[in-house]
Scaffold this motif. Structure first.
Motif, PDB file in Angstrom:
ATOM      1  N   GLY A  41     -34.406 -11.380  50.033  1.00  0.00           N
ATOM      2  CA  GLY A  41     -34.609 -11.862  51.394  1.00  0.00           C
ATOM      3  C   GLY A  41     -33.329 -11.828  52.200  1.00  0.00           C
ATOM      4  O   GLY A  41     -32.567 -10.857  52.155  1.00  0.00           O
ATOM      5  N   SER A  42     -33.043 -12.919  52.916  1.00  0.00           N
ATOM      6  CA  SER A  42     -31.923 -12.935  53.854  1.00  0.00           C
ATOM      7  C   SER A  42     -30.881 -13.992  53.488  1.00  0.00           C
ATOM      8  O   SER A  42     -31.227 -15.112  53.108  1.00  0.00           O
ATOM      9  CB  SER A  42     -32.416 -13.225  55.274  1.00  0.00           C
ATOM     10  OG  SER A  42     -33.388 -12.275  55.673  1.00  0.00           O
ATOM     11  N   LEU A  43     -29.622 -13.604  53.611  1.00  0.00           N
ATOM     12  CA  LEU A  43     -28.499 -14.531  53.556  1.00  0.00           C
ATOM     13  C   LEU A  43     -27.946 -14.689  54.963  1.00  0.00           C
ATOM     14  O   LEU A  43     -27.953 -13.735  55.744  1.00  0.00           O
ATOM     15  CB  LEU A  43     -27.381 -14.008  52.652  1.00  0.00           C
ATOM     16  CG  LEU A  43     -27.614 -13.941  51.149  1.00  0.00           C
ATOM     17  CD1 LEU A  43     -26.382 -13.374  50.460  1.00  0.00           C
ATOM     18  CD2 LEU A  43     -27.929 -15.311  50.582  1.00  0.00           C
ATOM     19  N   VAL A  92     -30.947  -7.161  49.726  1.00  0.00           N
ATOM     20  CA  VAL A  92     -30.661  -8.431  50.398  1.00  0.00           C
ATOM     21  C   VAL A  92     -30.178  -8.141  51.815  1.00  0.00           C
ATOM     22  O   VAL A  92     -29.405  -7.215  52.041  1.00  0.00           O
ATOM     23  CB  VAL A  92     -29.615  -9.262  49.619  1.00  0.00           C
ATOM     24  CG1 VAL A  92     -28.306  -8.501  49.449  1.00  0.00           C
ATOM     25  CG2 VAL A  92     -29.368 -10.603  50.294  1.00  0.00           C
ATOM     26  N   GLN A  93     -30.675  -8.900  52.756  1.00  0.00           N
ATOM     27  CA  GLN A  93     -30.271  -8.770  54.155  1.00  0.00           C
ATOM     28  C   GLN A  93     -29.239  -9.849  54.470  1.00  0.00           C
ATOM     29  O   GLN A  93     -29.423 -11.008  54.108  1.00  0.00           O
ATOM     30  CB  GLN A  93     -31.484  -8.934  55.067  1.00  0.00           C
ATOM     31  CG  GLN A  93     -31.172  -8.831  56.551  1.00  0.00           C
ATOM     32  CD  GLN A  93     -32.420  -8.888  57.402  1.00  0.00           C
ATOM     33  OE1 GLN A  93     -32.817  -7.921  58.031  1.00  0.00           O
ATOM     34  NE2 GLN A  93     -33.066 -10.047  57.440  1.00  0.00           N
ATOM     35  N   VAL A  94     -28.144  -9.463  55.143  1.00  0.00           N
ATOM     36  CA  VAL A  94     -27.115 -10.417  55.542  1.00  0.00           C
ATOM     37  C   VAL A  94     -27.094 -10.499  57.067  1.00  0.00           C
ATOM     38  O   VAL A  94     -27.024  -9.471  57.754  1.00  0.00           O
ATOM     39  CB  VAL A  94     -25.722 -10.023  55.018  1.00  0.00           C
ATOM     40  CG1 VAL A  94     -24.670 -11.017  55.513  1.00  0.00           C
ATOM     41  CG2 VAL A  94     -25.715  -9.987  53.497  1.00  0.00           C
ATOM     42  N   ILE A  95     -27.154 -11.726  57.585  1.00  0.00           N
ATOM     43  CA  ILE A  95     -27.164 -11.959  59.023  1.00  0.00           C
ATOM     44  C   ILE A  95     -25.967 -12.817  59.372  1.00  0.00           C
ATOM     45  O   ILE A  95     -25.817 -13.929  58.851  1.00  0.00           O
ATOM     46  CB  ILE A  95     -28.460 -12.667  59.457  1.00  0.00           C
ATOM     47  CG1 ILE A  95     -29.682 -11.842  59.032  1.00  0.00           C
ATOM     48  CG2 ILE A  95     -28.472 -12.911  60.960  1.00  0.00           C
ATOM     49  CD1 ILE A  95     -30.969 -12.622  59.037  1.00  0.00           C
ATOM     50  N   ASP A 151     -27.910  -5.757  64.349  1.00  0.00           N
ATOM     51  CA  ASP A 151     -26.813  -6.647  63.983  1.00  0.00           C
ATOM     52  C   ASP A 151     -26.949  -7.172  62.555  1.00  0.00           C
ATOM     53  O   ASP A 151     -26.008  -7.743  62.023  1.00  0.00           O
ATOM     54  CB  ASP A 151     -26.725  -7.829  64.957  1.00  0.00           C
ATOM     55  CG  ASP A 151     -26.231  -7.392  66.332  1.00  0.00           C
ATOM     56  OD1 ASP A 151     -25.231  -6.656  66.383  1.00  0.00           O
ATOM     57  OD2 ASP A 151     -26.845  -7.763  67.339  1.00  0.00           O
ATOM     58  N   SER A 152     -28.116  -7.041  61.971  1.00  0.00           N
ATOM     59  CA  SER A 152     -28.276  -7.409  60.571  1.00  0.00           C
ATOM     60  C   SER A 152     -27.696  -6.300  59.695  1.00  0.00           C
ATOM     61  O   SER A 152     -27.426  -5.196  60.159  1.00  0.00           O
ATOM     62  CB  SER A 152     -29.753  -7.605  60.224  1.00  0.00           C
ATOM     63  OG  SER A 152     -30.346  -8.548  61.078  1.00  0.00           O
TER      64      SER A 152
END
Length: 588
Positions: free
Chosen positions: A168-170, A43-46, A115-116
């Motif tokens: 995916g992305s959070l 999981v990607q955190v932005i 930055d991710s």
């Protein structure tokens, strides 16, 4: 569901408060095989902000709780407590039995990102929920921690043996000013939200570049993801809002039909046209964009995980290139006389590449070790590349400057100033911030001869109250006028106020050389020097807005805003929907 969420909240408060609950690692070994019965989760955190707090750039772990076996674990604990009470002839109350679910921690893999943050781990087959994002800092003298609850804001997901779960992305989206000290002490549920983005980004290449042994253990073709539920539409609306209002601070100047660009989170590129209009480009990624370069009619944008996106006209779609390994992030582009250059960032190294065109193979021509900002009482400078006036490549790394010859392929080095920040402007001038051995950030400086000589810029600021202005860069106009922000004393009081100030570029700009102009705008103190055009100045605000002035702060214009009001409304709608779900579950 209400009981489940309340139990998870109680567990999370307990583990972040005293740390005695057992949290299992999800670490994947790069050499050994995956444990039997396990799958892989990514999981990607932005964070849609500059940083979480002064001591916290990002999250240090994601806390995950398994939910499908909670009743079973509770019953095992009750049976054990009942048997123990019977053996001692004591009364037994099942409601007072304490028990723990399975709790796991995902750690970030910071290679190939800017930055991710990409979290990858291995967990047993089951159903899971993210309880919180967690960040911990300690330097031996002090400790600090932050926690952001998630729960149903993201939902649940499945893990299956030998399968890949791509979440995916959070996005972590502040709704209040994260740079205010009171932000993390605020107990309001509406200070920020976490939600998932509606994306299908493929993390396979990134994962296999770090864990090649998984190619034999994991099925990456038939992937799993979040479990669909009634909140998906609300999550999608929130995610889309965050993407449309992406935080961006990486500015570049452009010369062909455009004035400049801002590379932002979520693959958002904002291009400033010559008529003053901004065009927002939505690139096919949720990663942080970095450097922007024009090569003829082609515009190229660097990003995370070794990706470059290119297009030849505004009407065309973006094309994805992968010139380097997914372990590297593209952080800079430079255009020389007959060669082009790129800088990439890995875990502990920077790599320099030379290439003739974006589609030809990139040649690795240099490598630089990263230095910690604070290394045993010594403040170190950063690494900054630029193209000199003669078209050759120059790189500063801490206190040394390196020159590269494309003819011989050799590097030469000499001593120089250590810098915290450095940018080359459209005019060719360099502006920077020196390293201070006191608190890390020293005086503003500039150079008009490609860093051969540096000139100090001295100005008035509060000792502890102007942190954002202290770390902001100056800019230089075409007539060599230096422009920055400084404190100017009010004529009728002992207090002072932040104003835009100007001075002629001399060897050392003293505190008495400045001419004061208009006031800065509240929370908007970060100058974006690469966007300076003629006399127009651009400033970045704390929440991501960008404003401009053509008369040194006498009047201001909003270039683009951040729509926090709409985010607040849609987040409130999600909170109400979650409460309604809990009420229905309670009735059942």
């Amino acid at each position: 569901m209400r009981y489940l969420v309340l139990k998870i909240i109680a567990i999370t408060l307990f583990l972040t408060g005293c740390g005695s609950t057992t949290i299992q690692s999800t670490h994947i070994s790069s050499s050994s095989e995956l444990p039997m019965g396990n799958g892989v989760v990514a999981v990607q955190v932005i964070n849609n902000t500059d940083r979480l707090a002064s001591l916290h750039k990002g999250w240090t772990e994601i806390i995950v709780i398994r939910t499908d076996n909670m009743d079973e674990l509770k019953q095992i604990a009750i049976d054990a407590a009942k048997a123990k009470a019977a053996s001692k002839g004591k009364a037994f109350d099942p409601d007072k039995v304490d028990w723990d679910p399975e709790i796991y921690s995902l750690a970030p893999n910071n290679m190939g990102v800017i930055d991710s943050q990409l979290f990858v781990g291995s967990m047993p087959e089951g159903t899971y929920m993210i309880s919180s994002l967690y960040s911990f800092f300690s330097n031996g003298d002090l400790s600090s921690w932050l926690s952001m609850p998630v729960y149903q804001a993201a939902g649940t997901f499945e893990v299956k043996e030998n399968r890949f779960t791509n979440l995916g992305s959070l996005v972590f989206q502040p709704l209040l000013n994260v740079k205010e000290k009171s932000f993390w002490n605020n107990r309001s549920s509406q200070k920020a939200y976490v939600t998932r983005l509606n994306d299908t980004q493929d993390f396979t290449r990134f994962i296999l570049s770090h864990y090649p042994n998984l190619s034999e253990n994991i099925n990456f073709e038939d992937t799993l993801s979040w479990t669909a539920d009634d909140l998906d539409t609300l999550r999608q609306k929130l995610g889309e809002l965050s993407r449309e209002n992406a935080y961006g601070e990486r500015a570049s100047y452009l010369n062909t039909g455009s004035m400049g660009a801002i590379a932002a989170r979520f693959g958002q590129l904002k291009i400033l046209q010559e008529d003053g209009e901004w065009i927002q480009n939505d690139l096919p990624t949720n990663g942080q964009l970095s450097s922007v370069i024009e090569l003829g009619n082609t515009i190229a944008v660097g990003s995370e995980r070794g990706l470059v996106f290119v297009k030849e006209s505004q009407a065309q779609d973006w094309t994805e290139l992968q010139p380097v390994a997914a372990k590297e992030a593209i952080v800079w582009f430079g255009q020389g006389v007959d060669k082009h250059y790129a800088l990439t960032s890995e875990a502990m190294d920077y790599h320099v590449y030379e290439f003739e065109s974006l589609t030809t193979p990139w040649k690795h021509v240099g490598n630089f070790k990263k230095k910690n900002k604070n290394d045993w009482l010594v403040q170190n400078g950063g690494l900054f590349p630029w193209i000199k006036a003669d078209g050759s490549l120059r790189v500063i790394n801490d206190n040394k400057v390196y020159d590269y010859s494309s003819t011989t392929g050799a590097w030469t080095s000499t001593k120089t100033n250590s810098l915290v920040k450095l940018e080359k402007l459209r005019s060719g001038a360099l502006v920077g911030l020196e390293v201070s051995q006191w608190d890390g950030v020293g005086d503003q400086v500039y150079s008009l001869d490609d860093g051969q000589t540096w000139h100090d810029i001295n100005r008035n600021l509060k000792l502890f109250g102007d942190a954002k202005s202290d770390t902001s860069l100056p800019t230089i106009l075409a007539d060599n006028t230096v422009v920055t922000v400084a404190r100017v004393r009010k004529s009728s009081a002992k207090s002072s106020e932040l104003k835009i100030v100007t001075a002629a570029a001399v060897d050392t700009v003293s505190k008495n050389d400045w001419q004061a102009h208009g006031l800065t705008q509240d929370t908007c103190h970060t100058l974006l020097p690469k966007l300076t055009y003629q006399q127009t100045l651009f400033f970045l605000c704390d929440k991501g807005e960008v404003i401009s002035t053509k008369d040194f702060g006498e009047t201001w214009q909003t270039e683009f805003d951040i729509d926090l009001d709409d985010m607040q409304k849609k987040f409130q709608a999600m909170l109400e929907a979650m409460k309604e779900q809990e009420s229905e579950s309670e009735v059942e």
